[in-house]
Structures are given as C-alpha cells and as structure tokens.
Motif scaffolding. Sequence first.
Motif, PDB file in Angstrom:
ATOM      1  N   PRO A 133      -1.253 -13.313   2.512  1.00  0.00           N
ATOM      2  CA  PRO A 133      -1.039 -13.166   4.041  1.00  0.00           C
ATOM      3  C   PRO A 133      -2.279 -13.076   4.874  1.00  0.00           C
ATOM      4  CG  PRO A 133       0.779 -12.399   3.035  1.00  0.00           C
ATOM      5  CD  PRO A 133      -0.313 -12.195   1.632  1.00  0.00           C
ATOM      6  N   ALA A 134      -2.667 -13.738   5.754  1.00  0.00           N
ATOM      7  CA  ALA A 134      -3.787 -13.652   6.539  1.00  0.00           C
ATOM      8  C   ALA A 134      -3.831 -12.300   7.307  1.00  0.00           C
ATOM      9  CB  ALA A 134      -3.943 -14.915   7.557  1.00  0.00           C
ATOM     10  N   VAL A 135      -2.603 -11.729   7.464  1.00  0.00           N
ATOM     11  CA  VAL A 135      -2.704 -10.515   8.210  1.00  0.00           C
ATOM     12  C   VAL A 135      -3.303  -9.387   7.233  1.00  0.00           C
ATOM     13  CG1 VAL A 135      -0.245  -9.974   7.862  1.00  0.00           C
ATOM     14  CG2 VAL A 135      -1.371  -8.743   9.616  1.00  0.00           C
ATOM     15  N   ILE A 136      -2.955  -9.539   5.793  1.00  0.00           N
ATOM     16  CA  ILE A 136      -3.260  -8.553   4.823  1.00  0.00           C
ATOM     17  C   ILE A 136      -4.610  -8.986   4.609  1.00  0.00           C
ATOM     18  CG2 ILE A 136      -2.921  -7.855   2.647  1.00  0.00           C
ATOM     19  CD1 ILE A 136       0.173  -8.346   2.928  1.00  0.00           C
ATOM     20  N   GLN A 137      -5.209 -10.011   4.440  1.00  0.00           N
ATOM     21  CA  GLN A 137      -6.601 -10.185   4.062  1.00  0.00           C
ATOM     22  C   GLN A 137      -7.561  -9.922   5.089  1.00  0.00           C
ATOM     23  OE1 GLN A 137      -7.574 -14.334   2.801  1.00  0.00           O
ATOM     24  NE2 GLN A 137      -9.562 -14.400   3.834  1.00  0.00           N
ATOM     25  N   ARG A 138      -7.065 -10.080   6.373  1.00  0.00           N
ATOM     26  CA  ARG A 138      -7.934  -9.907   7.471  1.00  0.00           C
ATOM     27  C   ARG A 138      -7.962  -8.210   7.669  1.00  0.00           C
ATOM     28  NH1 ARG A 138     -10.436 -12.244  12.009  1.00  0.00           N
ATOM     29  NH2 ARG A 138     -10.719 -13.655  10.495  1.00  0.00           N
ATOM     30  N   ASN A 139      -6.867  -7.571   7.469  1.00  0.00           N
ATOM     31  CA  ASN A 139      -6.844  -6.062   8.162  1.00  0.00           C
ATOM     32  C   ASN A 139      -6.660  -5.370   6.945  1.00  0.00           C
ATOM     33  OD1 ASN A 139      -6.275  -6.368  11.171  1.00  0.00           O
ATOM     34  ND2 ASN A 139      -4.670  -7.798  10.402  1.00  0.00           N
ATOM     35  N   ILE A 140      -6.689  -5.629   5.599  1.00  0.00           N
ATOM     36  CA  ILE A 140      -7.097  -4.740   4.585  1.00  0.00           C
ATOM     37  C   ILE A 140      -8.131  -5.239   3.524  1.00  0.00           C
ATOM     38  CG2 ILE A 140      -5.981  -3.685   2.195  1.00  0.00           C
ATOM     39  CD1 ILE A 140      -3.145  -4.008   3.378  1.00  0.00           C
ATOM     40  N   LEU A 141      -8.222  -6.320   2.981  1.00  0.00           N
ATOM     41  CA  LEU A 141      -9.153  -6.887   2.075  1.00  0.00           C
ATOM     42  C   LEU A 141     -10.617  -6.907   2.763  1.00  0.00           C
ATOM     43  CD1 LEU A 141      -9.916  -7.744  -0.659  1.00  0.00           C
ATOM     44  CD2 LEU A 141      -9.195  -9.930  -0.090  1.00  0.00           C
ATOM     45  N   GLU A 142     -10.659  -7.317   4.124  1.00  0.00           N
ATOM     46  CA  GLU A 142     -11.567  -7.526   4.920  1.00  0.00           C
ATOM     47  C   GLU A 142     -12.121  -6.285   5.928  1.00  0.00           C
ATOM     48  OE1 GLU A 142     -11.808 -12.259   4.507  1.00  0.00           O
ATOM     49  OE2 GLU A 142     -11.303 -11.246   6.394  1.00  0.00           O
ATOM     50  N   ASN A 143     -11.484  -5.326   5.415  1.00  0.00           N
ATOM     51  CA  ASN A 143     -11.385  -4.329   6.825  1.00  0.00           C
ATOM     52  C   ASN A 143     -12.130  -2.992   6.086  1.00  0.00           C
ATOM     53  OD1 ASN A 143     -10.897  -2.261   8.544  1.00  0.00           O
ATOM     54  ND2 ASN A 143      -8.687  -2.758   8.952  1.00  0.00           N
ATOM     55  N   PRO A 144     -13.386  -2.684   6.725  1.00  0.00           N
ATOM     56  CA  PRO A 144     -13.952  -1.427   6.083  1.00  0.00           C
ATOM     57  C   PRO A 144     -13.224   0.039   6.342  1.00  0.00           C
ATOM     58  CG  PRO A 144     -15.014  -2.344   7.947  1.00  0.00           C
ATOM     59  CD  PRO A 144     -14.146  -3.249   7.581  1.00  0.00           C
ATOM     60  N   GLY A 145     -12.344  -0.155   7.186  1.00  0.00           N
ATOM     61  CA  GLY A 145     -11.444   1.047   7.322  1.00  0.00           C
ATOM     62  C   GLY A 145     -10.364   1.182   6.035  1.00  0.00           C
ATOM     63  N   TRP A 146     -10.307   0.174   5.294  1.00  0.00           N
ATOM     64  CA  TRP A 146      -9.753   0.399   4.076  1.00  0.00           C
ATOM     65  C   TRP A 146     -10.464   0.301   2.593  1.00  0.00           C
ATOM     66  CZ3 TRP A 146      -4.682   1.453   3.235  1.00  0.00           C
ATOM     67  CH2 TRP A 146      -3.677   1.508   4.313  1.00  0.00           C
ATOM     68  N   TYR A 147     -11.559  -0.701   2.834  1.00  0.00           N
ATOM     69  CA  TYR A 147     -12.246  -0.499   1.559  1.00  0.00           C
ATOM     70  C   TYR A 147     -13.544   0.512   1.260  1.00  0.00           C
ATOM     71  CZ  TYR A 147     -15.723  -3.758   4.051  1.00  0.00           C
ATOM     72  OH  TYR A 147     -16.635  -4.411   4.924  1.00  0.00           O
ATOM     73  N   THR A 148     -13.664   1.159   2.353  1.00  0.00           N
ATOM     74  CA  THR A 148     -14.565   2.324   2.109  1.00  0.00           C
ATOM     75  C   THR A 148     -14.113   3.668   2.215  1.00  0.00           C
ATOM     76  OG1 THR A 148     -15.121   2.376   4.573  1.00  0.00           O
ATOM     77  CG2 THR A 148     -16.347   0.814   3.782  1.00  0.00           C
ATOM     78  N   GLN A 149     -12.851   3.824   2.263  1.00  0.00           N
ATOM     79  CA  GLN A 149     -12.155   5.054   1.808  1.00  0.00           C
ATOM     80  C   GLN A 149     -12.535   5.544   0.429  1.00  0.00           C
ATOM     81  OE1 GLN A 149      -8.114   3.853   2.142  1.00  0.00           O
ATOM     82  NE2 GLN A 149      -7.986   3.827   4.310  1.00  0.00           N
ATOM     83  N   TYR A 150     -12.587   6.915   0.178  1.00  0.00           N
ATOM     84  CA  TYR A 150     -12.902   7.489  -1.136  1.00  0.00           C
ATOM     85  C   TYR A 150     -11.476   7.813  -1.749  1.00  0.00           C
ATOM     86  CZ  TYR A 150     -14.578  10.122  -5.131  1.00  0.00           C
ATOM     87  OH  TYR A 150     -14.703  10.559  -6.226  1.00  0.00           O
ATOM     88  N   THR A 151     -11.469   8.205  -3.205  1.00  0.00           N
ATOM     89  CA  THR A 151     -10.317   8.696  -3.743  1.00  0.00           C
ATOM     90  C   THR A 151      -9.508   9.793  -2.939  1.00  0.00           C
ATOM     91  OG1 THR A 151     -11.450   8.175  -5.767  1.00  0.00           O
ATOM     92  CG2 THR A 151      -9.535   9.465  -5.943  1.00  0.00           C
TER      93      THR A 151
END
Length: 997
Positions: A133-151
């Motif tokens: 879903p585009a809302v998931i792709q843009r706002n999670i997969l392509e979002n540094p607020g989600w992909y730059t978090q640490y464990t």
Amino acid sequence: MLERSSYQSDVSVAPSEANGKNLDQTNGAITPHPTPHTPHPTPLPLAYTDSFETRHIGPSPDDIHQMLSLLEFDSLDALIDATVPAAIRLNRPLQLESGKGEYELLQELKEIAQQNQVFRSFIGMGYHNCITPAVIQRNILENPGWYTQYTPYQPEIAQGRLEALLNFQTMVTDLTGLEIANASLLDEGTAAAEAMAMSYGLTKTASKTFWISEACHPQTIAIVKTRALPLGIEVLIGDHRNFQFETPVFGVLLQYPASDGSIYAYQEFVERAHAAGALVTVAADLLSLTLLKPPGEWGADIAVGNTQRFGVPLGYGGPHAAYFATKEAFKRQIPGRLVGVSKDTEGHPALRLALQTREQHIRRDKATSNICTAQVLLAVIASMYAVYHGPQGLRQIAERVHQMTAILATGLRELGYSIASESFFDTLRVEVPAGKADEIIRRAHSHHINLRQIDACTFGISLDETVCSDDLIALFQIFGGGQIVHFLPEDLISPSPHPIIPPSLQRTTPYLTHPVFNVYHSETELLRYLYRLQCKDLSLTTAMIPLGSCTMKLNATTEMVPITWAEFSQLHPFAPLEQAEGYQTLFQQLEAWLAAITGFAKISLQPNAGSQGEYAGLLVIRQYHQARNETHRTVCLIPQSAHGTNPASAVMAGMRVVAVACDNDGNIDVADLKAKAEQHRQQLAALMVTYPSTHGVFEESIQEICEIIHANGGQVYMDGANMNAQVGLCRPADFGADVCHLNLHKTFCIPHGGGGPGMGPIGVAAHLVPFLPQHPVVSVGSKQGIGAISAAPWGSASILPISWVYIALMGAEGLKKATEVAILNANYIAKRLENHYPVLYKGKNGLVAHECIIDLRQFKKTAEIEVDDIAKRLIDYGFHPPTVSWPVAGTIMVEPTESESKQEIDRFCDAMIAIREEIREIEAGKVDRKNNLLKNAPHTAAALTSDEWDHPYSRQRAAYPTPWTRENKFWAAVGRIDQAYGDRNLVCTCLPIEAYQ
C-alpha cells in the motif's frame, strides 16, 4: 558504465523508468538529461564543486582543525599515525575509483538496474509478488523516521515500533492459532532451523534425528541440513504419508500448504509424532491461514514462515520478516526477540523487549541461538498491512487469490492437463506430456512469465494478489499451444466439481479481533496512526544515536532511493539468472569493492545478518579443516571481551569454546592466548577476534596474535563489527585474518531499521574460497562449499544497492576520510569528557579507536547512581543513550561515527557534563539520593503536567535542562519501565484498549 562528468551534482533525482529517453519526470518536474548512450556535454567550469563526501562527513574543515587542536595534533594524518599501529597500516590508496556525484551515480545505477528483466513470476516457493500500500511504502519503507531507528534496547524512546511489533506478534499468534510469537526472524529457512534447534533442546528423547517432509521448500530443507550437520543431528527426508516413526526422531517439519501447493490433513500424523515424543514444526503460508484451519488447532508445537506477501516487495530474496510462533510453555526457549507488555513508574502500560533479550551476552556459549537481530522494519510493514486491510480485507485477498487459482485449475483441466492435487490454496502442480516442458518454458518467456519447473514433466504455478484476468489468459495461451483459447476466465467462475479445501481443513475460528486491526482502514486514519507511533520513537531524524559497536551513521537519501525501483524490488529470487543481469553486475562490483577494502580473495553476499556471517565464517573454517582430514580441530578460542554472539555461533558450528583472558587494559592477554593455543594445538580450529577490540582500542599485538593461531594450525576469524575504524587505513587480510564478516548495516550504511534489516557477508582468504556457501536452487559456490546459510542465494539482495551507492559515492579517498573522522570524533569525545568521567581503555598513545568506554561505576558508591540512571537522564536531554553495560557492566560505550557534526557532538558532551554536575549535587548531599533528576528520569509530559509534583527540583529543570531542549524537545512516551514486572506477568500480544485508558 557512464563516464564521469567533469562536475558533480548533489541532486538526488532518479532517472525515468524508460531507458534512453531525454526527459526525466520526477514529482511533476521535467528535467533534461543526456541519454544513456550519448557522451555527457562538457559543462562550463563552476566556481564551486560539491561532493558527497562533504555531505556524509559531519565536521567541516574548520571543525576538524579545532578538534585536532584540542587533541594537540597538527593534522588528521598525525592523529591516525598515533592511533593505528604502523605495522598494519595500508600505506597506499584503496584500489577503488574516485567518488562520484549523487545525480550522476543514480543514472549509472539506473542503467545497471535496467539490465534486470521484471517478468511475472508464478514460481512461489515461499515468495510472492504483492501490493505494498502506497501509504505504507511512503510513510514507513521510505521514511527515515522509521528506517533510521536503532534496536529498542531503550524502550522508553521506542514505544512506537514496539507497538507495531506487538501488533506483528498478535497477527502471527492469531493466524497460526498458537499462543506466543516473537518479533520476527531472518527468513523462513532460518526460522525452521531455529525450530529444529529449539525442538532438540526441549525434547527428552535420546534421539538425534530430525525428520523433514519432502514437501517442504528446497531452500528450507537445505538450511536445516546446514544447521544440523555440525551439531551431529541426522536429517531424514520423506513422505509423511509413509513415515511410521520406526526410527526415533525428536522433531518433524511439515509444509502447509506443501511446496507444490497440496493441502494435507496432518492431524493424524501429528498425533503419531507426539506419541513418539517428537515436537512438530509447521512452515505455514500466513495468508492461507485466513482460509485454512491454523496449525495450532491441529496440534502443531511450532509454526514458522515468511510474512513477505504481507506488503513487502520480493526484492530478489529479501529482506523479509520471518515469523516464529509456539506454545506458551516454550516462551523461555523462543529464539530472537520478544516484545512484552509491562508498566512504567506511573503504572501505565509500557512495552519493552522481554525475557531473553540479548541472551548471548549473558549466556555466551550456553545460549540457545546466536540470533541477536530481527527484521523489524519488514515486520512493521507486514503488521501495518494487516492493520490496513483488517481481518475482512485479508480474507478477501486470500479468497480472490484462491478463486483465481481455482479458475486456472479448471481452465488447465479444460485444456487436458492433470492437476496433481485435489486440494490447494494458491499453487497448482501441473503434469505435462513428456517432451513438452521446453516448449511451455519458451512460450512462458515470450509472455514474460516465469513458472516453476519441478521436474521434466511437472510445473508449479503460484498465484498472488496482483494476478488479474490477463495473467490467466496468458497462462491459458502458454499451456494451450500458443493459441487463444476458446474460453475466458469469467467463463470458469462456476464452482469446480473437484473439492478444493475440504470442510475439515477450513478455518472456522476468528482472527485479528483486536481493535487495532479494525479501525485504521481509511488512509487518513492509518496515516495518523503511523505518525503517532513514529513520534514515540527517537531516530536519527531527531538526534545523534551514539551507540558503541553499532555505528549509527548517515543513511543518505540517495543511497535509499534505488531500493524501491521496480527493477530491484520486483524480482523473484529464483528467476532465471539471465533476467537478473543488473543484479549480477551489482553483486560482482560490490564483491570486488569489498575485497579491495578488506584484502580478501572472495566475498560471499549470502549471510543476511551479522550473526549469520559469524556462523558462515566458522562453518567455512570447519569445512576447510575437514577437507584436510583434520576433523579433530574443534576448539575455538574466544576472548572474554567478545561480543556474545561469538561463542553462541561457535557452539552452533560444532566447536568447543575456550575463553582467553584480557589484561588490565582490555587487550587480549597474549601470554594466555599463546598458552591456550599451544595447549590445544592438536584440536585448535579457530580464534574469533574483534578488531579494533571490543573495548575500542587498536591492539598493537594483532599480528602476533594471528601468527600464534596459524603456528598452531588454526584459522583466524575476525568479527567485522568495528570495520568502520579500518576502511582505508588497514585491511584484515593483510594483518592475518583468514575470514571476516562485514556488517553492511553498520560500516556500509544499510540502515538499522529499528533493529533490522542487516547484512553480514563474509570475505575469505584464497585457501578458503572453495568452501563459501552453496544454494540448492540457484548455482552459487562450489561443490566443496558449505550448505545454504540464507533462504535466498544472495541474502537480502534488495538492500545491497545501498552499500554499492555509498562506496561509489565516497570513493577511495572519501572512505578513508570517513574512517579518519570517525576516529577523530571518538577521541574528541574522550578528551572533552576525561576531566568529568574516566575513559576506561585507551591505546598505546592514550587514544581510542572509533568508540570509547566511559566508566560510570564509581557513582554507585558516591551517589547511589547506576548506569541506567544516567542513560535515562540523557533522554531528557534529547539523546538516545549510548550502549549500556557492555562490554563492561556499569559503563557506557560511545560511538559518534563520522556523520555527526562537531555541533552535535558538543551538544552530547555538554549534556554528559551537565549530568555529571547533577551527580555532584547528590554526592555533596544537596539532593536526595532516591528522589532526584536521575532516579526519576525520563520525565514525561504527562508527569510534568500532573497536578501532583513531589520532587525537590523544578519541573522546568526536569523537562528543559538545556537551551536546545526548549527549541526542539523530544519527549519519552512513557516513564521508566519496570522490566521485572513484565517478565513476571508476561503478555506478548495486544492489550485491550481499556488497558491504555
């Protein structure tokens, strides 16, 4: 490749999808650019040229000069000469090209990507095309607020992704019918291997035999066999309909539905397995479980599988989140991470990692698994796919896939083909006349369609949620001799006379009943939910994450752009190699670059996590010894300071761990090492060593250490966790390592994604090349190689472009400069803090490597302040705490990386110094030892705005200890969490809404 133009641009815009066009349409803008096959025009000279190196490296030249002045060095060269032992220095440039501009490089990579051919793949085998879903792709997969978090080891600032993972666990338990699930594993094959290991540890039978159904996916069988071999476990493969348990087994593995699509009623077999004392693992397709009776309802003890088809792109094999579910009784044996519910100091529900979190650091060679990671980002995507669609939406997707498969089956029967299975979900086993297979393959390829050829007369066809009527028409033409058939799919919708899913195997129980799966079905509501969760997490978008040994550096946008290009994201991992020429080009170049950086002869990209790289490297060493008829070499020497996964990996590789002492400076005790190596001379297999050391120091004796091991017949495995301090300065292969794993999610910029994905490829010296991993489906490695390590032949292939782009952008000089600045930044922090806190370990000239250990142990005596108190207080200052109590209890390990600016580093140092002053107030008796700023940290907005305030300090000081916190305050979502309460009252699925009110 494109020639490098004479200027560089920092414009990170992807070229158009159409090869050879002169216009690039991006976000509505039309930008002229040269066609790929014409020379670049020579531009006018520019007064200012930019480079990616200046974007990636935080400190400016003036900053670097100031930092060097504080350290009393005239230049970076002088600092490095004093830090890195001269004997191991690489006194020449890396054999890599110069760095390129961002815009230019994306064009070059687009040309490579367009060498891939994106066919419609109906291959299945656990991998399916899907709709993200585009809302998931843009706002999670392509979002540094989600992909730059640490464990989420600091749960107070990780409540967002912990909630998403709790949703994931709830989704898995609901669909599988089991009681507890973890927060994901690396892939389905690895999860199955973990299930075998767990079963082996749990059963009380004397058997060392594990039975696998021949109906399982071949890559899963291969990985389980790889895992079983060094442990002395025998693997039997057969047909469950014929196996009578005359041979005692401790566990069995079934596929549901089977790899060829057949749906079997396993209940009677499961009852016989339990009667024989065996545990039952079922590898189940999660989408099918919306229609099929879940494994937990017919007796399975463990369920494993892949959540890839829940909105995660194929990506040529990964990364994808596997799942692992089991019974409540086995909760303490679950591998990987487990999110549980606890409470904070105010009594509010709060989430954290439960039970065996980082158990490797505690149990070491007694650990049940070496897995210290997960696929968090992908698990979050899969969970949000379920949240977005809800139970009804998922069932509708499954019913449509199933209906399309039934239509296909009816049409193929109309064409005279035999469908081998009467019961199926989304996959058909189609029997074809002898000699017709090649013709069908040719016609399929002419339609840009891939089928699975099971044998000379059998095809597998797996459908997915993206299938439409045109796909069915094309399949009918392929199997109909190339002619347009006399019927259309809509003509075949009437129910098939053949039973498809027997009533006894149809699901009757509800699932995903929790409100979270039933209220966010509009994009508006999901978008707001995602951002509410994101705001509860501290990522690199917020502040520096100075975690030692974890290298949280910039994950540049340009590096991330290609992962969602269709040419990289939409390929099936078992598509014919000629369709993946772009990937093969990228693999070859990346392997060559990593070989040049490390000095090794060959790289394997298959291991898809650092733990998998450790395991693969040790198996390669084991295989090397066996090829030389030295099977008795089973002793692995490991320093006491080593990362906890090291001894766990060694045990998994069938080795016996012997610990080596460290001296008072944190270095390996060379005398003890030599004594142990000579004592075990006849049995010595390997040494596992981290360099620079786990204590953040370049040990002067590293060459001597390697020589001692080699002199006693062993091999040197180097843990590459600290490679960020070596690139361009020294190379592991040059100073004696035989094999090394590389954390691409650390040194080479693949983001941590909240605790995964990662990649852990290994480099090996020439004599170990023949033993690199094989794969059962795609030909890689050699006949002498170890078995498969990951389910896909090149691990998590779709994130490898990130490291490719990073290396190409930085070039030889940029990579070296990054390493030098990483070392500079760490030493600058150590220098600024040394008058306030002891720096525990330093090298020969009083310098550290790329990280430093700050000793906080004295404050327990002087002020009753623990290391956790300081960590939690740092959250009030807006920082993610450094690594806590590892490798030394009561300390923090700080790693700034090269990407942090001097301003951000100074801000961190100022915070640490301010906290030291707060401790002095306690030491001086000015502040209560139990009720103070540190003991009560972190302070939440709710606590600070409460009517009650019984603390002897102001709310203002608690909330805004520095000027910058007034400008941009990050608030912890919950107060300090009671870990023990959560373990005593273990809850690992979503709580009812009332619990949060």
